[in-house]
Design a protein around this motif. Structure first.
Motif, mmCIF file in Angstrom:
data_model
loop_
_atom_site.group_PDB
_atom_site.id
_atom_site.type_symbol
_atom_site.label_atom_id
_atom_site.label_comp_id
_atom_site.label_asym_id
_atom_site.label_seq_id
_atom_site.Cartn_x
_atom_site.Cartn_y
_atom_site.Cartn_z
ATOM 1 N N GLU A 1 0.814 -1.214 0.000
ATOM 2 C CA GLU A 1 0.000 0.000 0.000
ATOM 3 C C GLU A 1 0.849 1.266 0.000
ATOM 4 O O GLU A 1 0.501 2.255 -0.653
ATOM 5 C CB GLU A 1 -0.921 -0.002 1.227
ATOM 6 N N ASN A 2 1.976 1.253 0.729
ATOM 7 C CA ASN A 2 2.720 2.486 0.982
ATOM 8 C C ASN A 2 3.990 2.664 0.160
ATOM 9 O O ASN A 2 4.445 3.800 -0.017
ATOM 10 C CB ASN A 2 3.077 2.574 2.471
ATOM 11 N N PHE A 3 4.578 1.567 -0.313
ATOM 12 C CA PHE A 3 5.890 1.680 -0.954
ATOM 13 C C PHE A 3 5.902 2.636 -2.156
ATOM 14 O O PHE A 3 6.885 3.357 -2.355
ATOM 15 C CB PHE A 3 6.390 0.290 -1.372
ATOM 16 N N PRO A 4 4.851 2.667 -2.993
ATOM 17 C CA PRO A 4 4.879 3.613 -4.127
ATOM 18 C C PRO A 4 4.999 5.073 -3.715
ATOM 19 O O PRO A 4 5.408 5.914 -4.521
ATOM 20 C CB PRO A 4 3.534 3.350 -4.829
ATOM 21 N N ARG A 5 4.703 5.389 -2.445
ATOM 22 C CA ARG A 5 4.804 6.777 -1.981
ATOM 23 C C ARG A 5 6.188 7.119 -1.453
ATOM 24 O O ARG A 5 6.477 8.281 -1.145
ATOM 25 C CB ARG A 5 3.769 7.030 -0.874
ATOM 26 N N TYR A 6 7.051 6.125 -1.324
ATOM 27 C CA TYR A 6 8.365 6.371 -0.742
ATOM 28 C C TYR A 6 9.246 7.161 -1.712
ATOM 29 O O TYR A 6 9.118 7.039 -2.925
ATOM 30 C CB TYR A 6 9.062 5.056 -0.400
#
Length: 363
Positions: free
Chosen positions: A243-248
């Motif tokens: 869920e979050n890795f693409p925002r890193y």
């Protein structure tokens, strides 16, 4: 060799390897290739090396979802909970942040080695000695320790680390400065000064300190503890990552952490090293044949050809005349012939151009 159960390694194996195009391709990059015809791929050789200094179950692999099948095929002894497959390509800082979180779920007092998957180490015994000394240093100090080697040539394709104040501990110095890929004149000055080391991309730390650095400089990398949501299982962690890795942030560990932290040190190592990330780097690191040519697992006839690096497919014969200082590389549907000197930028340019004009099947 004696090992400590709380020492771990994460091998970074998610890169696309485009600087060794066309032999390294997006679907099968350099770390998964037996580039030199020795019977083991670069990734397998890296794993084999660390398996001599650490328990095999303490070796983790960071990669991309695209390469998960290749990892399983080439390293069947690595269990699935030791493989971290990112849903989208990001640089090394988010990758290391995830590895730190994964390892600390099992061992909150861990020491960690971060290693590229595509290096040549000349002297394994010296390597093991340097790694053992380095792990002892980071266990006793809140620090990030980089592994440096003395330059043997003015190589503009490598990163450089300037030694600062001597710690009085082994061959370990406070880092004065980092410089990434200087021009050849500066690289020569760095080599002559004896103050600079090549940056091998190997670094060590204890995970508690490394996590503090990641939170301090990259607060968006791991959000579970910031938000108060405690992740305690691999299933929860992987769902969070999806869920979050693409925002890193797409940022390297060098820029995100090493250049911003106060407690960064360099160990001057003597294990002999070469980065196999570029054609020029491969050429410089290998022994030369007649005419100073490097011929990699290829069948060729040469006449009036000097200072070239040649890598052809197994079923091809190359007849080469009149070339001096070239890369001649062929794989599947692509043949590359270009000047070798400082070729990294050229190869990158050609890959981008080919992808735009001819499509993904050629990259």
């Amino acid at each position: 060799m004696t090992t400590k159960q709380n020492n771990y390694c994460v091998i970074l194996a998610g890169g696309k390897g485009r600087r060794l195009w066309p032999c390294s391709r997006d679907k099968h990059p350099k770390q998964f290739i037996d580039f030199f015809g020795v019977g083991r791929t670069q990734l397998q050789q890296t794993f084999d090396r660390f398996a001599q200094v650490l328990p095999k179950e303490n070796i983790y692999i960071n990669t991309s979802c695209d390469y998960l099948d290749l990892i399983r095929e080439q390293l069947p002894e690595v269990s699935s909970d030791r493989i971290m497959a990112e849903p989208i390509h990001r640089n090394t800082a988010p990758s290391v942040a995830w590895a730190v979180h994964r390892i600390m779920m099992f061992d909150p007092k861990a020491n960690i080695i971060v290693s590229p998957s595509d290096q040549t180490i000349v002297n394994d015994n010296a390597f093991f000695r340097n790694i053992t000394d380095g792990l002892q240093f980071v266990e006793n100090n809140d620090a990030i320790l980089t592994m440096g080697v003395s330059p043997t040539r003015p190589e503009p394709g490598y990163g450089y680390i300037q030694k600062g104040v001597y710690t009085g501990n082994g061959d370990i110095y406070k880092v004065q400065a980092f410089t990434e890929k200087p021009d050849r004149q500066f690289a020569q000055m760095f080599m002559d000064s004896k103050e600079w080391c090549w940056n091998t991309g190997l670094f060590l730390s204890n995970t508690n300190y490394l996590r503090q650095c990641l939170y301090g400089f990259l607060p968006s990398v791991i959000r579970d503890e910031e938000s108060g949501e405690k992740i305690t299982t691999i299933e929860e962690e992987e769902a969070f990552i999806r869920e979050n890795f693409p925002r890193y942030p797409n940022i390297s560990l060098d820029h995100g952490i090493l250049e911003k932290s106060d407690n960064v040190y360099v160990m001057k190592c003597d294990f002999g090293w070469a980065d196999l990330g570029t054609w020029h780097g491969v050429y410089e690191s290998l022994s030369k044949r007649e005419g100073d040519n490097v011929i990699i697992d290829s069948d060729v006839i040469l006449e009036d050809a000097t200072n070239n690096i040649i890598k052809l497919s197994k079923d091809k014969l190359g007849v080469i005349n009149g070339l001096d200082g070239y890369i001649i590389a062929e794989k599947d549907n692509v043949l590359l012939i270009c000047k070798k000197e400082d070729s990294s930028a050229l190869v990158r340019k050609y890959v981008n151009e080919v992808q735009i004009k001819k499509g993904d099947e050629f990259v």
